[in-house]
Design an enzyme around this catalytic site. Structure first.
Site, PDB file in Angstrom:
ATOM      1  N   SER A  46      -9.316   1.193   3.199  1.00  0.00           N
ATOM      2  CA  SER A  46      -8.490   2.021   2.369  1.00  0.00           C
ATOM      3  C   SER A  46      -7.636   1.225   1.264  1.00  0.00           C
ATOM      4  O   SER A  46      -6.935   1.832   0.575  1.00  0.00           O
ATOM      5  CB  SER A  46      -7.786   3.402   3.009  1.00  0.00           C
ATOM      6  OG  SER A  46      -6.962   2.641   3.847  1.00  0.00           O
ATOM      7  N   LYS A  93       0.929  -1.297   0.012  1.00  0.00           N
ATOM      8  CA  LYS A  93      -0.215  -0.086   0.146  1.00  0.00           C
ATOM      9  C   LYS A  93       0.840   1.281  -0.072  1.00  0.00           C
ATOM     10  O   LYS A  93       1.862   1.279   0.586  1.00  0.00           O
ATOM     11  CB  LYS A  93      -0.863  -0.064   1.227  1.00  0.00           C
ATOM     12  CG  LYS A  93      -1.866   0.872   1.420  1.00  0.00           C
ATOM     13  CD  LYS A  93      -2.710   0.550   2.678  1.00  0.00           C
ATOM     14  CE  LYS A  93      -3.844   1.611   3.070  1.00  0.00           C
ATOM     15  NZ  LYS A  93      -4.458   1.160   4.365  1.00  0.00           N
ATOM     16  N   SER A 144      -9.498  -1.141   7.404  1.00  0.00           N
ATOM     17  CA  SER A 144      -8.931  -0.968   5.865  1.00  0.00           C
ATOM     18  C   SER A 144      -8.207  -2.056   5.372  1.00  0.00           C
ATOM     19  O   SER A 144      -7.971  -2.143   3.980  1.00  0.00           O
ATOM     20  CB  SER A 144      -8.049   0.315   5.924  1.00  0.00           C
ATOM     21  OG  SER A 144      -8.671   1.224   5.743  1.00  0.00           O
TER      22      SER A 144
HETATM   23  N1  GLN Z   1     -12.955   3.113   6.640  1.00  0.00           N
HETATM   24  C1  GLN Z   1     -12.258   3.831   7.981  1.00  0.00           C
HETATM   25  C2  GLN Z   1     -11.849   5.173   8.037  1.00  0.00           C
HETATM   26  O1  GLN Z   1     -12.365   5.986   6.899  1.00  0.00           O
HETATM   27  C3  GLN Z   1     -10.894   3.043   8.368  1.00  0.00           C
HETATM   28  C4  GLN Z   1      -9.731   3.472   7.349  1.00  0.00           C
HETATM   29  C5  GLN Z   1      -8.693   2.780   7.670  1.00  0.00           C
HETATM   30  O2  GLN Z   1      -8.449   1.663   8.561  1.00  0.00           O
HETATM   31  N2  GLN Z   1      -7.472   3.181   7.294  1.00  0.00           N
HETATM   32  O3  GLN Z   1     -11.529   5.784   8.737  1.00  0.00           O
END
Ligand code: GLN
Length: 457
Positions: free
Chosen positions: A136, A61, A160
């Site tokens: 993400s 990532k 994420s």
């Molecule tokens: N979907 C969650 C957010 O928008 C988690 C994102 C993540 O785990 N980086 O904060």
């Protein structure tokens, strides 16, 4: 040699016995990148140097610092930023005979659950390119699902890894907070961030975790607990008590529920016992997460002032700005007690709630996401899309426990359904073990074979 669909562990075996070479692997995955990346938009940057003979390709990532390679966190703030060093995870995996093949797309700064907030365009879901891959770590999940990489590395702050793993139908592991070093991973919510692997095969996640995990003097929150040999324990005979909490099934799509129930039936037949338990409603984790994570975001993103790392603040987009503003508010004098402090208290209650539950059961099973993958653009309809899609994942982040997503079949739209298995703190061994056994029993319903017919060589 037929490479398509082979697991990371299998390919590593072939590499070690010299039946295949790094050069061949590099050429193979470069060819697939050329063939499919345009359609899916998973890779933001490809490394210039192929690996040294004996090394396996891995994709990260793009919030992992990778020495000499552009690292953007999918934000134009860092458009031209070249990492001067490797994150600890990257350094450790390099020592375990891997090289950086490329960097994958994410929601900018890892804010989101669709990969659409990336400044470099959305990643598409390989199962249906009119849909999002989740986020993400959407680039990592989509790269794994379409076999543009045998395994990838992501990060999970509030779901994420598990959300995109669920929507792309692959295995994704969020380890215990503190099991894997955060050093060199661009900070989002520092008390939540967990680096972890994604792959089609549970054994790949087990092997990669054993290489990534362990104490790091550069990250004071890492644990000095020895790292178990996860691979060796995959086959251990364990009969487990599975906790099922109704509160994790509220507002979950009917078809998702049905698939989880079918998976539970398989686990019962395998000799595990199920027990109904009472747990706090995940909506409390969502509230605590939203406040605490934004507070930490507002502090972490303060360093991008245009002096140290590339472009100035005018390059921040809407989602990051909203999070910074809300986080600044919840931390400000006069509101701190009402929001930040209160959220910390709720966090303590959630930690206690899991501790109590794990006195009685070995694992807790729930859906990973309330629905299957949504259409591109859907996120604009929700003010807190990232949080809402991850409502079932956030409890594990708020309490720091490990949790894994495994695929449990397709819904009527032929989209993957994901099941989440949560375990006790530092008990990755058990959740990997039960996932592996489930994989052996079901071959994950041949989902990989189905998708590889579409993404053939
Ligand atoms: N979907 C969650 C957010 O928008 C988690 C994102 C993540 O785990 N980086 O904060």
């Amino acid at each position: 040699m037929n490479i398509l669909g082979k697991s990371y562990v299998e390919l590593l075996g072939l590499l070690n016995s010299k039946k295949i070479s790094t050069k061949e692997l590099h050429e193979y995955f470069s060819k697939r990148e050329k063939k499919y990346n345009k359609e899916l938009n998973v890779f933001l940057t490809l490394a210039e140097n192929p690996g040294v003979e004996g090394e396996m390709p891995l994709a990260y990532k793009d919030n992992y610092n990778t020495e000499g390679i552009r690292t953007t966190a999918s934000s134009k703030v860092l458009d031209s930023y070249i990492s001067p060093y490797d994150a600890t995870v990257v350094e450790r995996l390099k020592k375990s005979k891997t090289y950086v093949f490329g960097k994958t797309n994410l929601d900018a700064w890892a804010h989101g659950a669709s990969t659409e907030t990336s400044d470099y365009g959305a990643t598409k879901n390989p199962w249906d390119t009119s849909r999002v891959p989740g986020g993400s770590s959407g680039g990592s999940a989509a790269a794994t699902a379409s076999y543009l990489m045998p395994a990838t590395i992501g990060s999970d702050t509030g779901g994420s890894i598990r959300c995109p793993a669920s929507w792309c139908g692959v295995v994704g592991l969020k380890p215990t907070y503190g099991r894997v070093s955060r050093y060199g991973v661009i900070a989002m919510g520092s008390s939540f961030d967990c680096p972890g692997p994604l792959s089609w095969h549970v054994e790949d996640c087990a092997l990669l975790l054993s290489h990534m995990a362990g104490f790091d003097p550069y990250d004071a929150t890492t644990s000095s607990k020895p790292v178990p040999a996860y691979m060796e324990k995959l086959n251990a005979e364990k009969k487990l008590k599975i906790g099922i909490a109704e509160s994790f099934f509220e507002n979950v799509d009917k078809e998702v529920k049905k698939k989880i129930e079918e998976a539970l039936e398989i686990l019962r037949k395998m000799g595990h016992i199920e027990k109904k338990i009472k747990m706090l409603n995940p909506k409390h984790a969502l509230s605590a997460y939203t406040i605490l994570q934004r507070s930490e975001v507002s502090s972490n993103l303060g360093r991008y002032d245009g002096i140290r790392y590339g472009n100035d603040r005018s390059f921040f987009k809407e989602e990051a700005k909203k999070r910074i503003m809300l986080g600044t508010y919840t931390l400000s004098h006069g509101y701190y007690d009402q929001y930040y402090k209160k959220a910390q208290k709720v966090r303590a209650l959630i930690i206690e709630d899991f501790k109590k539950a794990f006195d009685d059961v070995d694992i807790i099973i729930a859906p990973s996401t309330p629905s299957t993958a949504v259409k591109l653009g859907e996120f604009k309809k929700y003010p807190f899309f990232g949080e809402q899609m991850d409502i079932l994942n956030e409890p594990a982040n708020v309490s720091g426990i490990p949790s894994i997503n495994i695929p449990v079949g397709l819904d009527s739209k032929r989209l993957p359904v994901g099941m989440q298995i949560m375990g006790r703190q530092f008990d990755e061994e058990t959740i990997l073990n039960v996932s592996y056994k489930f994989q052996r029993e079901t071959n994950f319903f041949n989902m990989r074979e189905t998708l590889l017919k579409k993404y053939h060589d």
